[in-house]
Design an enzyme around this catalytic site. Structure first.
Site, PDB file in Angstrom:
ATOM      1  N   THR A  13       0.839  -1.204   0.000  1.00 32.62           N
ATOM      2  CA  THR A  13       0.000   0.000   0.000  1.00 32.62           C
ATOM      3  C   THR A  13       0.878   1.261   0.000  1.00 32.62           C
ATOM      4  OG1 THR A  13      -1.706  -1.184   1.228  1.00 32.62           O
ATOM      5  CG2 THR A  13      -1.834   1.220   1.258  1.00 32.62           C
ATOM      6  N   GLY A 186      -6.906  -0.864   2.605  1.00 26.73           N
ATOM      7  CA  GLY A 186      -5.466  -0.743   2.879  1.00 26.73           C
ATOM      8  C   GLY A 186      -5.151   0.071   4.127  1.00 26.73           C
ATOM      9  N   LYS A 204       2.189   5.136  18.024  1.00 26.92           N
ATOM     10  CA  LYS A 204       2.275   6.521  17.522  1.00 26.92           C
ATOM     11  C   LYS A 204       2.359   7.511  18.684  1.00 26.92           C
ATOM     12  CE  LYS A 204      -0.303   5.252  13.388  1.00 26.92           C
ATOM     13  NZ  LYS A 204      -1.661   4.960  12.915  1.00 26.92           N
ATOM     14  N   GLY A 301      -3.749   5.067   4.256  1.00 22.77           N
ATOM     15  CA  GLY A 301      -3.993   4.941   2.821  1.00 22.77           C
ATOM     16  C   GLY A 301      -2.733   5.209   2.023  1.00 22.77           C
TER      17      GLY A 301
HETATM   18  P1  NDP Z   1       1.609  -3.900   2.890  1.00 26.47           P
HETATM   19  O1  NDP Z   1       1.377  -5.212   3.499  1.00 26.47           O
HETATM   20  O2  NDP Z   1       0.597  -3.352   1.957  1.00 26.47           O
HETATM   21  O3  NDP Z   1       3.002  -3.940   2.102  1.00 26.47           O
HETATM   22  C1  NDP Z   1       4.161  -4.526   2.612  1.00 26.47           C
HETATM   23  C2  NDP Z   1       5.176  -4.662   1.492  1.00 26.47           C
HETATM   24  O4  NDP Z   1       6.374  -5.155   2.054  1.00 26.47           O
HETATM   25  C3  NDP Z   1       4.766  -5.643   0.412  1.00 26.47           C
HETATM   26  O5  NDP Z   1       5.256  -5.203  -0.837  1.00 26.47           O
HETATM   27  C4  NDP Z   1       5.493  -6.916   0.845  1.00 26.47           C
HETATM   28  O6  NDP Z   1       5.792  -7.771  -0.240  1.00 26.47           O
HETATM   29  C5  NDP Z   1       6.766  -6.344   1.370  1.00 26.47           C
HETATM   30  N1  NDP Z   1       7.439  -7.211   2.326  1.00 26.47           N
HETATM   31  C6  NDP Z   1       6.942  -7.717   3.479  1.00 26.47           C
HETATM   32  N2  NDP Z   1       7.882  -8.435   4.120  1.00 26.47           N
HETATM   33  C7  NDP Z   1       8.983  -8.380   3.337  1.00 26.47           C
HETATM   34  C8  NDP Z   1      10.269  -8.925   3.440  1.00 26.47           C
HETATM   35  N3  NDP Z   1      10.626  -9.676   4.480  1.00 26.47           N
HETATM   36  N4  NDP Z   1      11.162  -8.667   2.468  1.00 26.47           N
HETATM   37  C9  NDP Z   1      10.805  -7.893   1.402  1.00 26.47           C
HETATM   38  N5  NDP Z   1       9.591  -7.347   1.241  1.00 26.47           N
HETATM   39  C10 NDP Z   1       8.698  -7.598   2.210  1.00 26.47           C
HETATM   40  O7  NDP Z   1       1.896  -2.874   4.070  1.00 26.47           O
HETATM   41  P2  NDP Z   1       1.641  -1.310   4.090  1.00 26.47           P
HETATM   42  O8  NDP Z   1       2.175  -0.695   2.857  1.00 26.47           O
HETATM   43  O9  NDP Z   1       0.237  -1.047   4.466  1.00 26.47           O
HETATM   44  O10 NDP Z   1       2.514  -0.874   5.357  1.00 26.47           O
HETATM   45  C11 NDP Z   1       3.901  -0.699   5.284  1.00 26.47           C
HETATM   46  C12 NDP Z   1       4.379   0.058   6.508  1.00 26.47           C
HETATM   47  O11 NDP Z   1       3.762   1.335   6.531  1.00 26.47           O
HETATM   48  C13 NDP Z   1       3.994  -0.601   7.840  1.00 26.47           C
HETATM   49  O12 NDP Z   1       5.007  -0.343   8.777  1.00 26.47           O
HETATM   50  C14 NDP Z   1       2.719   0.135   8.234  1.00 26.47           C
HETATM   51  O13 NDP Z   1       2.495   0.113   9.619  1.00 26.47           O
HETATM   52  C15 NDP Z   1       3.067   1.521   7.757  1.00 26.47           C
HETATM   53  N6  NDP Z   1       1.948   2.403   7.498  1.00 26.47           N
HETATM   54  C16 NDP Z   1       0.888   1.977   6.751  1.00 26.47           C
HETATM   55  C17 NDP Z   1      -0.140   2.826   6.446  1.00 26.47           C
HETATM   56  C18 NDP Z   1      -1.293   2.400   5.632  1.00 26.47           C
HETATM   57  O14 NDP Z   1      -2.245   3.188   5.477  1.00 26.47           O
HETATM   58  N7  NDP Z   1      -1.308   1.201   5.090  1.00 26.47           N
HETATM   59  C19 NDP Z   1      -0.123   4.221   6.925  1.00 26.47           C
HETATM   60  C20 NDP Z   1       1.049   4.570   7.711  1.00 26.47           C
HETATM   61  C21 NDP Z   1       2.035   3.686   7.977  1.00 26.47           C
HETATM   62  P3  NDP Z   1       4.711  -8.861  -0.759  1.00 26.47           P
HETATM   63  O15 NDP Z   1       3.483  -8.084  -1.112  1.00 26.47           O
HETATM   64  O16 NDP Z   1       5.411  -9.438  -1.911  1.00 26.47           O
HETATM   65  O17 NDP Z   1       4.471  -9.777   0.405  1.00 26.47           O
HETATM   66  N1  HSE Z   2      -3.311   0.976  10.455  1.00 27.33           N
HETATM   67  C1  HSE Z   2      -2.995   2.352  10.580  1.00 27.33           C
HETATM   68  C2  HSE Z   2      -4.257   3.130  10.824  1.00 27.33           C
HETATM   69  C3  HSE Z   2      -2.300   2.843   9.342  1.00 27.33           C
HETATM   70  O1  HSE Z   2      -5.351   2.604  10.582  1.00 27.33           O
HETATM   71  O2  HSE Z   2      -4.171   4.266  11.275  1.00 27.33           O
HETATM   72  C4  HSE Z   2      -1.777   4.250   9.478  1.00 27.33           C
HETATM   73  O3  HSE Z   2      -0.736   4.325  10.389  1.00 27.33           O
END
Ligand code: NDP
Ligand code: HSE
Length: 437
Positions: A13, A186, A204, A301
């Site tokens: 995401t 997401g 946070k 998001g």
């Molecule tokens: P997702 O699960 O959507 O994406 C994770 C990504 O990391 C995928 O591309 C996955 O690959 C890859 N990945 C996971 N483990 C490994 C590994 N061991 N080696 C290489 N690649 C890896 O997560 P998000 O994008 O939602 O979240 C990412 C970070 O951002 C987290 O720390 C989350 O807390 C933070 N965050 C998220 C928000 C949100 O709105 N989603 C907002 C703010 C912060 P694959 O798909 O191939 O498994």
């Molecule tokens: N899971 C988190 C939330 C993502 O819903 O706020 C953003 O940090």
């Protein structure tokens, strides 16, 4: 000037959103940063899944290909979780690379160790996206409010739980259905109990408190209570009394320490923050000079979070060549100036309360309850008794108290629950006026 080279860990995401924003706004971003920010390669687990988004961007399933690549200047960690994220970030720092991360779990748990390593290596670790998605709250606290002694802050800092509470209130939707929708959009963490049990908000809050008060990260001292036990009944009663229930993270300077707590909270509906709905976040910060300030925006998001990640990339790019001593310290205060102010145990926290209980509709019940509260030095602000439903012997009683100490209310609740005219457990939800006091 030659481009600065970035390696992405994760293309989910946030990683996907980051790549998209960097590509779409490349020209504007270059004009701001002073040089091109070029993504050299990305690591994922599943190559097939990432191919369409990546296009001609080289992919690897070995994240060390990214952190050990000598051509990469900045590693962007967007995989989440503690391991291997921690190991990868530490290795990137040891390799002399700057790090940008959205991983609040990692920063709240291992921030102290990570910042010390970064300090020793003279590299930057930027984490704007780790708190409140696209809202530049780290920047505001660390730089914009730097003149102030921060008195307290309170925030809706988990988009998923706010989305659930909003949908439950507005549409009467079922908890489980809304959570699934948040996952589909997401917003939710890989383990959504982090969202609904307040753990993500506590990560946070830990980060915010460190920057606000100049203390180390102390996630293990934060009190954490989520929204899973809230009932529609309480949401409705709160509304009838002029309040909204929100999952709040609160950090407050008290006389003998710092309050650090996440829990569902009644807030007067006239407050702006009570009207922050859906996946939106908002953080109220009270500084002694500026007074109360409010920061609002999308808390989760792909692109809102990417907005914060890219802002960090621009900051790091601009400061890349600066003397490390001239950079803004990771936690706003100089690393050797962090305070050892204690985090107060929850028993010592002072707040007001909403109490709901079921009692038999008999003479003297209310008198018993009010006597127990008075004996515990707790004064009542409002009390409502609901009419019993047809054929029912029990009534719901709702009480709002004035501010008291948590240990007093807990002792009073135990005595109220022991009354043989009271059925079951007392529902207790904390209440904050959030006035500019
Ligand atoms: P997702 O699960 O959507 O994406 C994770 C990504 O990391 C995928 O591309 C996955 O690959 C890859 N990945 C996971 N483990 C490994 C590994 N061991 N080696 C290489 N690649 C890896 O997560 P998000 O994008 O939602 O979240 C990412 C970070 O951002 C987290 O720390 C989350 O807390 C933070 N965050 C998220 C928000 C949100 O709105 N989603 C907002 C703010 C912060 P694959 O798909 O191939 O498994
Ligand atoms: N899971 C988190 C939330 C993502 O819903 O706020 C953003 O940090």
């Amino acid at each position: 000037m030659k481009p600065i080279n970035v390696g992405l860990l994760g293309l989910g995401t946030v990683g996907g959103g980051t790549l998209t924003v960097l590509r779409r706004n490349a020209e504007e971003i270059t004009r701001r940063a002073g040089r091109e920010i070029r993504v050299l390669r990305a690591a994922v687990r599943n190559l097939d899944k990432a191919k369409a988004l990546a296009g001609d961007l080289p992919l690897t399933t070995n994240s060390f290909d990214v952190v050990d690549d000598p051509d990469i200047d900045i590693v962007v960690e967007l995989i989440g979780g503690l391991e291997p994220a921690r190991e990868l970030v530490m290795q990137a720092i040891n390799n002399g690379k700057h790090v940008v991360t959205a991983n609040k779990h990692l920063v709240a748990k291992h921030g102290n160790e990570i910042f010390a390593a970064a300090q020793a290596k003279g590299v930057m670790v930027a984490f704007e996206a780790a708190v409140a998605g696209g809202i530049p709250i780290i920047k505001a606290l660390r730089e914009g409010l730097t003149a102030n002694r921060i008195e307290w802050l309170a925030g809706i800092i988990n988009g998923t739980s706010n989305f659930i509470l909003t949908e439950m209130r507005d549409k009467g939707a079922a908890f489980g259905d809304v959570l699934k929708e948040a996952q589909r959009l997401g917003y939710a963490e890989a383990d959504p109990t982090f969202d609904i049990e307040g753990i993500d908000a506590a990560h946070k809050l830990t980060i915010l408190s460190a920057i606000a008060f100049g203390i180390p990260m102390q996630f293990d001292r934060a009190y954490t209570e989520g929204i899973s036990k809230l009932t529609r009944e309480d949401v409705q009663y709160a509304e009838e009394l002029g309040y909204r229930i929100k999952l709040l993270g609160i950090a407050r300077r008290a006389e003998n320490g710092i309050e650090l707590r996440v829990h569902p909270t009644l807030i007067p509906e006239r407050r702006l923050i009570a009207n922050v709905d859906g996946a939106m976040n908002a953080v109220l910060v009270k500084g002694d000079a500026v007074g109360p300030t409010l920061y609002y925006g999308a808390g989760a998001g792909a692109e809102p979070t990417a907005s914060a990640v890219v802002a960090d990339l621009v900051d790091v790019t601009r400061l890349h060549t600066a003397d490390p001593h001239h950079r803004v310290p990771h936690l706003a205060f100089q690393p050797d100036q962090l305070a050892d102010t204690p985090i107060l145990p929850m028993d010592e926290v002072r707040t007001a309360y909403y109490l709901r209980l079921r009692a038999f509709d008999r003479p003297g019940v209310l008198a018993d309850i009010t006597r127990i509260l008075a004996d515990s030095n707790i004064s009542i602000d409002a009390m409502v008794q609901k009419e019993p439903a047809e054929g029912e012997e029990q009534v719901s009683i709702i009480l709002l108290t004035h501010i008291t100490v948590e240990k007093n209310i807990n002792a009073a609740i135990a005595k109220i629950e022991a009354l043989d005219t009271v059925a079951g457990k007392v529902m207790r939800i904390r209440l904050e006026e959030l006035a500019a006091r």
